[in-house]
Design a protein around this motif. Structure first.
Motif, PDB file in Angstrom:
ATOM      1  N   ASN A   1       0.815  -1.208   0.000  1.00 11.72           N
ATOM      2  CA  ASN A   1       0.000   0.000   0.000  1.00 11.72           C
ATOM      3  C   ASN A   1       0.855   1.266   0.000  1.00 11.72           C
ATOM      4  OD1 ASN A   1      -3.115   0.822   0.737  1.00 11.72           O
ATOM      5  ND2 ASN A   1      -1.686   2.274   1.636  1.00 11.72           N
ATOM      6  N   ASP A   2       1.759   1.393   0.967  1.00  7.05           N
ATOM      7  CA  ASP A   2       2.456   2.664   1.149  1.00  7.05           C
ATOM      8  C   ASP A   2       3.505   2.913   0.073  1.00  7.05           C
ATOM      9  OD1 ASP A   2       0.798   2.781   3.279  1.00  7.05           O
ATOM     10  OD2 ASP A   2       2.344   2.766   4.815  1.00  7.05           O
ATOM     11  N   ALA A   3       4.165   1.859  -0.403  1.00 10.47           N
ATOM     12  CA  ALA A   3       5.098   2.034  -1.511  1.00 10.47           C
ATOM     13  C   ALA A   3       4.355   2.459  -2.769  1.00 10.47           C
ATOM     14  CB  ALA A   3       5.875   0.740  -1.755  1.00 10.47           C
ATOM     15  N   THR A   4       3.154   1.947  -2.928  1.00 12.35           N
ATOM     16  CA  THR A   4       2.335   2.328  -4.077  1.00 12.35           C
ATOM     17  C   THR A   4       1.909   3.787  -3.996  1.00 12.35           C
ATOM     18  OG1 THR A   4       1.543   0.050  -4.347  1.00 12.35           O
ATOM     19  CG2 THR A   4       0.198   1.805  -5.310  1.00 12.35           C
ATOM     20  N   LEU A   5       1.591   4.253  -2.796  1.00 15.67           N
ATOM     21  CA  LEU A   5       1.162   5.644  -2.642  1.00 15.67           C
ATOM     22  C   LEU A   5       2.225   6.619  -3.139  1.00 15.67           C
ATOM     23  CD1 LEU A   5      -0.561   5.699   0.875  1.00 15.67           C
ATOM     24  CD2 LEU A   5      -1.632   5.550  -1.386  1.00 15.67           C
ATOM     25  N   GLU A   6       3.470   6.331  -2.874  1.00 14.82           N
ATOM     26  CA  GLU A   6       4.538   7.231  -3.311  1.00 14.82           C
ATOM     27  C   GLU A   6       4.548   7.341  -4.838  1.00 14.82           C
ATOM     28  OE1 GLU A   6       8.304   8.496  -4.868  1.00 14.82           O
ATOM     29  OE2 GLU A   6       7.635   6.395  -4.949  1.00 14.82           O
ATOM     30  N   ILE A   7       4.302   6.230  -5.514  1.00 13.88           N
ATOM     31  CA  ILE A   7       4.254   6.248  -6.978  1.00 13.88           C
ATOM     32  C   ILE A   7       3.014   6.993  -7.460  1.00 13.88           C
ATOM     33  CG2 ILE A   7       4.136   4.816  -9.051  1.00 13.88           C
ATOM     34  CD1 ILE A   7       5.655   2.653  -7.489  1.00 13.88           C
ATOM     35  N   TYR A   8       1.889   6.791  -6.774  1.00 17.10           N
ATOM     36  CA  TYR A   8       0.668   7.495  -7.165  1.00 17.10           C
ATOM     37  C   TYR A   8       0.860   9.009  -7.117  1.00 17.10           C
ATOM     38  CZ  TYR A   8      -2.434   3.364  -7.000  1.00 17.10           C
ATOM     39  OH  TYR A   8      -3.064   2.161  -7.222  1.00 17.10           O
ATOM     40  N   GLY A   9       1.564   9.491  -6.101  1.00 14.63           N
ATOM     41  CA  GLY A   9       1.808  10.927  -6.015  1.00 14.63           C
ATOM     42  C   GLY A   9       2.579  11.437  -7.219  1.00 14.63           C
ATOM     43  N   ARG A  10       3.609  10.712  -7.605  1.00 11.90           N
ATOM     44  CA  ARG A  10       4.410  11.105  -8.767  1.00 11.90           C
ATOM     45  C   ARG A  10       3.608  10.958 -10.059  1.00 11.90           C
ATOM     46  NH1 ARG A  10       8.985   7.006  -8.037  1.00 11.90           N
ATOM     47  NH2 ARG A  10       9.794   7.890  -9.995  1.00 11.90           N
ATOM     48  N   MET A  11       2.793   9.935 -10.131  1.00 12.05           N
ATOM     49  CA  MET A  11       1.958   9.717 -11.310  1.00 12.05           C
ATOM     50  C   MET A  11       0.945  10.850 -11.476  1.00 12.05           C
ATOM     51  SD  MET A  11      -0.129   6.204 -12.130  1.00 12.05           S
ATOM     52  CE  MET A  11      -0.955   5.909 -13.695  1.00 12.05           C
ATOM     53  N   ALA A  12       0.380  11.302 -10.370  1.00 11.60           N
ATOM     54  CA  ALA A  12      -0.575  12.407 -10.421  1.00 11.60           C
ATOM     55  C   ALA A  12       0.072  13.657 -10.984  1.00 11.60           C
ATOM     56  CB  ALA A  12      -1.134  12.678  -9.030  1.00 11.60           C
ATOM     57  N   VAL A  13       1.281  13.952 -10.548  1.00 14.04           N
ATOM     58  CA  VAL A  13       1.981  15.143 -11.038  1.00 14.04           C
ATOM     59  C   VAL A  13       2.290  14.999 -12.531  1.00 14.04           C
ATOM     60  CG1 VAL A  13       4.092  16.509 -10.837  1.00 14.04           C
ATOM     61  CG2 VAL A  13       2.907  15.723  -8.779  1.00 14.04           C
ATOM     62  N   ALA A  14       2.716  13.805 -12.956  1.00 13.56           N
ATOM     63  CA  ALA A  14       3.002  13.575 -14.377  1.00 13.56           C
ATOM     64  C   ALA A  14       1.752  13.791 -15.226  1.00 13.56           C
ATOM     65  CB  ALA A  14       3.551  12.167 -14.581  1.00 13.56           C
ATOM     66  N   GLN A  15       0.613  13.307 -14.735  1.00 18.60           N
ATOM     67  CA  GLN A  15      -0.621  13.475 -15.488  1.00 18.60           C
ATOM     68  C   GLN A  15      -1.066  14.935 -15.513  1.00 18.60           C
ATOM     69  OE1 GLN A  15      -3.497  10.678 -13.932  1.00 18.60           O
ATOM     70  NE2 GLN A  15      -2.409   8.904 -14.776  1.00 18.60           N
ATOM     71  N   ALA A  16      -0.906  15.613 -14.393  1.00 21.55           N
ATOM     72  CA  ALA A  16      -1.256  17.031 -14.344  1.00 21.55           C
ATOM     73  C   ALA A  16      -0.379  17.839 -15.295  1.00 21.55           C
ATOM     74  CB  ALA A  16      -1.126  17.549 -12.916  1.00 21.55           C
ATOM     75  N   GLU A  17       0.911  17.539 -15.303  1.00 15.39           N
ATOM     76  CA  GLU A  17       1.821  18.261 -16.192  1.00 15.39           C
ATOM     77  C   GLU A  17       1.534  17.963 -17.660  1.00 15.39           C
ATOM     78  OE1 GLU A  17       5.666  17.181 -14.699  1.00 15.39           O
ATOM     79  OE2 GLU A  17       5.638  18.733 -13.131  1.00 15.39           O
ATOM     80  N   ALA A  18       0.991  16.770 -17.938  1.00 14.27           N
ATOM     81  CA  ALA A  18       0.597  16.432 -19.309  1.00 14.27           C
ATOM     82  C   ALA A  18      -0.658  17.177 -19.733  1.00 14.27           C
ATOM     83  CB  ALA A  18       0.375  14.932 -19.434  1.00 14.27           C
ATOM     84  N   GLY A  19      -1.446  17.645 -18.758  1.00 11.49           N
ATOM     85  CA  GLY A  19      -2.628  18.435 -19.080  1.00 11.49           C
ATOM     86  C   GLY A  19      -3.945  17.938 -18.530  1.00 11.49           C
TER      87      GLY A  19
END
Length: 323
Positions: A142-160
């Motif tokens: 769970n917690d290791a996945t959360l760290e990736i989700y945070g980075r994934m959210a930023v990548a998606q936001a930066e993509a638009g």
């Protein structure tokens, strides 16, 4: 004996009367079209278990997004289908990965004419098909996945992406995503939380559409279909963590939850009319067992009547064309 005042049929005597007193309506602006974009495709690839649905090329996805905007749909929900996967789902973080480029394509095509939403989950990108990374015992961490989700959210936001949709049912995912977005200056990107997502049998066709590599099942993190109170707990936790919209998935078998959640929260409520629900109606219609268009309308109306403000459905564009 029927008394003069006891004739509800007076309000059903014609199409005009029925339309005038109709309690539940929906417009294209309340519908979201889920879309699959495949990496490396040169032409759209039909999904055999979902007639009319395809894995898009980047070009056909752009065209579909443009049409969705012209039809007045509320949004599109994008899923990426990568050519290569690994244990950590690294393609989800790559700015050149299929989902992130599909988001950028959609924004360049439609701008702000509709809401570009992105699925925030690792299942399409991991070689084991789970929604998170695995620990040394093969369990989703769970917690290791959360760290990736945070980075994934930023990548998606930066993509638009206008909205990101954390769908992995990790504990604490909404709070981590909100904090990551805010820290990156993406304060206007909203979170559509898959707050009550069940371990359902009705996802089968989706797994073909998304090119799933799932080994095992997701019952340790998605909800037990027998539980309703648990869904309310999950939803309230997500709202407390900063969810802007909460979603129930699937829709038809869980309309009681849609209604209960609508009564408990002040944020918008969405419901996902999932692949299996789509496929079984299409199969029955293909055999002539039901009136297809009436059944589609009745399905979406029932989801709206239960209390969903937003409906994700593979029929969104077709419905809008008929309006």
């Amino acid at each position: 004996m029927v008394y003069p005042g006891d004739r509800p049929r007076r309000l059903r005597t014609s199409a005009a009367v029925r339309g005038l007193v109709r309690e539940t309506r929906y417009e294209p602006a309340q519908l979201v079209l889920p879309m699959f974009v495949g990496e490396g495709l040169t032409e759209p690839r039909p999904v055999s278990s979902m007639p009319g649905v395809v894995q898009h090329t980047r070009d056909s996805a752009r065209a579909a997004v443009a049409e969705a905007a012209e039809l007045g749909l509320g949004g599109v929900m994008l899923f990426g289908v990568p050519e290569h996967k690994d244990a950590s789902g690294s393609g989800a973080l790559d700015p050149a990965g299929i989902l992130n480029v599909a988001i950028a394509d959609a924004r360049s095509e439609a701008g702000d004419a509709l809401v570009v939403m992105s699925d925030l989950c690792l299942d399409e990108f991991t070689d084991h098909g789970h929604c998170g990374v695995l620990d040394d015992r093969g369990r989703v961490d769970n917690d290791a996945t959360l760290e990736i989700y945070g980075r994934m959210a930023v990548a998606q936001a930066e993509a638009g992406a206008h909205w990101v949709g954390p769908s992995g049912m990790m504990d604490g995912q909404v709070g981590v995503v909100r904090a990551a977005l805010d820290a990156a200056g993406q304060v206007d990107v909203a979170i559509l939380a898959y707050a009550a997502k069940y371990a359902s049998a009705f996802y089968g066709p989706f797994r073909e559409a998304a090119g799933s590599s799932l080994v095992g099942d997701r019952r340790t993190y998605q909800q037990d279909p027998a539980n309703g109170r648990e869904a309310l707990r999950e939803v309230l936790l997500d709202v407390a963590e900063g969810a802007d919209v909460v979603m129930v998935k699937p829709a038809l078998g869980y309309l009681d939850l849609v209604a209960a959640i609508r009564d408990r929260v002040s944020v918008p409520v969405a419901a996902y009319n999932v692949s299996g629900e789509y496929a079984m109606l299409e199969a029955a219609a293909e055999r002539g067992w039901i009136d297809r268009e009436r059944a589609i309308d009745e399905t979406v109306t029932s989801i709206r009547r239960a209390g969903a403000d937003i409906v994700l459905t593979y029929w969104a564009a077709e419905i809008a064309r008929r309006r």
